[in-house]
Design an enzyme around this catalytic site. Structure first.
Site, short mmCIF file in Angstrom:
data_model
loop_
_atom_site.label_atom_id
_atom_site.label_comp_id
_atom_site.label_asym_id
_atom_site.label_seq_id
_atom_site.Cartn_x
_atom_site.Cartn_y
_atom_site.Cartn_z
N ASN A 35 0.93 -1.20 0.07
CA ASN A 35 -0.07 -0.12 -0.06
C ASN A 35 0.95 1.23 0.12
O ASN A 35 1.91 1.20 0.48
CB ASN A 35 -1.14 0.15 1.17
CG ASN A 35 -0.57 0.72 2.42
OD1 ASN A 35 -0.48 1.97 2.50
ND2 ASN A 35 0.15 -0.02 3.35
N PHE B 213 -1.81 8.33 4.23
CA PHE B 213 -2.36 8.85 5.39
C PHE B 213 -3.71 9.41 4.93
O PHE B 213 -4.06 10.64 5.14
CB PHE B 213 -1.67 9.83 6.34
CG PHE B 213 -0.57 9.13 6.87
CD1 PHE B 213 -0.49 7.64 7.28
CD2 PHE B 213 0.31 9.89 7.64
CE1 PHE B 213 0.59 7.23 8.16
CE2 PHE B 213 1.56 9.40 8.45
CZ PHE B 213 1.41 7.99 8.77
N ASN C 243 5.23 6.03 3.30
CA ASN C 243 4.31 6.61 2.22
C ASN C 243 4.04 8.09 2.54
O ASN C 243 3.47 8.89 1.83
CB ASN C 243 2.89 6.00 2.20
CG ASN C 243 3.12 4.57 1.70
OD1 ASN C 243 3.93 4.12 1.03
ND2 ASN C 243 2.31 3.68 2.42
N THR C 244 4.95 8.60 3.58
CA THR C 244 4.74 10.29 3.95
C THR C 244 6.12 10.75 3.89
O THR C 244 7.17 10.09 4.77
CB THR C 244 4.23 10.62 5.27
OG1 THR C 244 2.64 10.20 5.39
CG2 THR C 244 4.31 12.07 5.64
N LYS D 181 5.37 3.44 17.06
CA LYS D 181 5.48 2.40 16.23
C LYS D 181 6.41 2.67 15.20
O LYS D 181 6.70 3.68 14.63
CB LYS D 181 3.97 2.27 15.31
CG LYS D 181 3.94 1.07 14.33
CD LYS D 181 2.61 1.09 13.84
CE LYS D 181 2.37 0.02 12.82
NZ LYS D 181 1.15 -0.10 12.39
N ASN E 188 6.02 -1.53 11.29
CA ASN E 188 5.04 -0.93 10.08
C ASN E 188 5.68 -1.89 8.85
O ASN E 188 5.97 -2.79 9.10
CB ASN E 188 5.25 0.22 9.91
CG ASN E 188 4.01 1.30 9.49
OD1 ASN E 188 3.40 0.73 8.65
ND2 ASN E 188 3.57 2.18 10.22
C1 LIG Z 1 -3.60 -1.14 3.65
C2 LIG Z 1 -2.91 -0.94 4.89
C3 LIG Z 1 -2.87 0.32 5.32
C4 LIG Z 1 -2.11 0.64 6.67
N1 LIG Z 1 -2.23 1.77 7.10
C5 LIG Z 1 -1.45 2.17 8.24
C6 LIG Z 1 -1.74 3.40 8.95
O1 LIG Z 1 -2.34 4.11 8.73
N2 LIG Z 1 -0.89 3.56 10.17
C7 LIG Z 1 -0.05 2.43 10.61
O2 LIG Z 1 0.42 2.86 11.63
N3 LIG Z 1 0.15 1.33 9.93
C8 LIG Z 1 -0.53 1.11 8.83
N4 LIG Z 1 -0.64 -0.16 8.14
C9 LIG Z 1 0.23 -1.10 8.70
C10 LIG Z 1 -0.23 -2.15 9.52
O3 LIG Z 1 -0.81 -1.47 10.70
C11 LIG Z 1 0.73 -3.05 9.93
O4 LIG Z 1 1.81 -2.60 10.67
C12 LIG Z 1 1.41 -3.77 8.89
O5 LIG Z 1 0.40 -3.88 7.70
C13 LIG Z 1 2.05 -5.23 8.99
O6 LIG Z 1 1.07 -6.08 9.61
P1 LIG Z 1 0.22 -7.21 8.81
O7 LIG Z 1 1.29 -7.77 8.12
O8 LIG Z 1 -0.49 -7.97 9.63
O9 LIG Z 1 -0.56 -6.47 7.66
C14 LIG Z 1 -1.38 -0.22 7.27
C15 LIG Z 1 -0.99 -1.55 6.30
C16 LIG Z 1 -1.99 -1.91 5.16
C17 LIG Z 1 -1.97 -3.31 4.81
#
Ligand SMILES: Cc1cc2nc3c(=O)[nH]c(=O)nc-3n(C[C@H](O)[C@H](O)[C@H](O)COP(=O)(O)O)c2cc1C
Length: 360
Positions: free
Chosen positions: A114, A118, A181-182, A220, A249
């Protein structure tokens, strides 16, 4: 996978990934999907419960940030059986994020890329939703993850605005300096910048109602940290007095397991391809902090065994996001069930006993 999700998945996967996500949020918000179809469980086994950060977690399986960026459906997600739900990332002002498409599935690898950047409705709408659920006395642990607007030069000021507004409304707060992404965000993980930022954030928390709201504050971090970065972050985290770390993350890595067209997409990679790396970084942080800070393990958790591996590596809590896309909402109950049997297999009577077990 529940029968309902087995039926729904092909339709969702035929859609653009972001549309499928938006539809899922709308359905959850509408309340039209009965809990039985979503695979929600009943009461959690007490062995899964834990007192941590001044909160009583019924189980250690959480929803990761980014699924519910606007705090639209925390209670629907809690009803799936999560022990905690993290809303956000929210920025002070609304912003649209990066151009679409910005969300991609790597189906074979069970990964996700992704580059949302934000996108969110802004702090005020977000805060009002948390206010409403507080006023209604709704149960369940809901965290708020805060970030900065893309065009804000003084990053700390945005985090301070978010923390001041949300400290009285969230069960815990997360300072997110790890989204890829920021532009420039991850440089806030450097020793000096991080120390200054965390001090400003802790001061902001204390300024709310004269420090009455000691809402736990966690940081985080990214998985793409050098050995020196990790040492710096661990030292600054311990010295600052924050309450915990969320690891991790998404990653900038593009492993060979991804198809070439997806490898070329910019953004953060999550899901199965992130599991090993994020677990290894989690393990490092447990060692570097001497087990003194509660850690939340996130990255590629898609089974009870993977949740258990994170816990043994040092996580007190875990979070899930990407695996929900591939396995559906029944995954939460399955993870808890398998986690419980793994604890029992190894002779642990509580989660707490298993935290960091690999290090002993
Ligand atoms: C589509 C998407 C959007 C995300 N948006 C955020 C976000 O806004 N803030 C954040 O701290 N992490 C964000 N994450 C990261 C997740 O919270 C997590 O740290 C990361 O995806 C790893 O976990 P997973 O493998 O279970 O997805 C996002 C992840 C995905 C897939």
């Amino acid at each position: 996978m529940s029968l309902a999700y087995r039926l729904a998945r092909p339709a969702l996967f035929a859609m653009d990934a972001e549309r499928a996500h938006d539809l899922t949020i709308s359905l959850l918000k509408s309340g039209l999907v009965p809990p039985a179809i979503l695979g929600a469980g009943g009461t959690d086994d007490p062995a899964l419960g834990q007192n941590l950060l001044g909160l009583a977690f019924p189980n250690p399986v959480g929803l990761g940030a980014g699924f519910d960026k606007n705090a639209l459906v925390p209670d629907a997600m809690l009803r799936l059986g999560f022990g905690l739900v993290e809303t956000g990332t929210v920025t002070p002002r609304p912003q649209t994020g990066n151009p679409k498409p910005r969300l991609f599935r790597a189906v074979e690898a069970e990964g996700v890329i992704n580059r949302f950047g934000f996108n969110n409705e802004g702090l005020e709408a977000f805060a009002q939703r948390l206010e409403a659920r507080r006023a209604a006395g709704l149960p369940g642990i809901v965290g708020a993850n805060v970030g900065k607007n893309k065009d804000t030069a003084d990053a700390a000021s945005d985090y301070v605005i978010g923390i001041r507004r949300l400290a009285p409304l969230a069960d815990y707060l997360v300072v997110n300096v790890s989204s890829p992404n920021t532009p420039g965000l991850r440089s806030l993980q450097g020793r000096q910048a991080l120390g200054d930022l965390l001090n400003a954030c802790l001061e902001a928390r204390s300024s709310v109602d004269g420090g009455a709201h000691r809402t736990p504050l966690l940081l985080k971090v990214a998985p793409d940290l050098t050995e020196d970065d990790k040492i710096d972050v661990a030292e600054v985290a311990l010295a600052s007095g924050i309450d915990g770390l969320i690891i991790s993350n998404t990653t900038l890595d593009r492993p060979a397991s991804l198809p070439p067209d997806l490898r070329a997409e910019s953004g953060g990679l999550s899901g199965q391809p992130l599991f090993d790396k994020s677990t290894s970084v989690l393990r490092d942080f447990y060692r570097l902090t001497g087990g003194k800070l509660p850690l939340v393990g996130v990255g590629g958790v898609g089974s009870g065994a993977q949740a258990y591996a994170k816990i043994r590596a040092g996580a007190s809590l875990v979070q899930v996001y990407s695996a929900l896309i591939y396995h559906g909402p029944g995954l939460v109950t399955a993870i808890k069930r398998d986690l419980l049997s793994l604890l029992r297999r190894d002779g642990f009577t509580t989660i707490t006993q298993a935290v960091g077990a690999d290090h002993r």
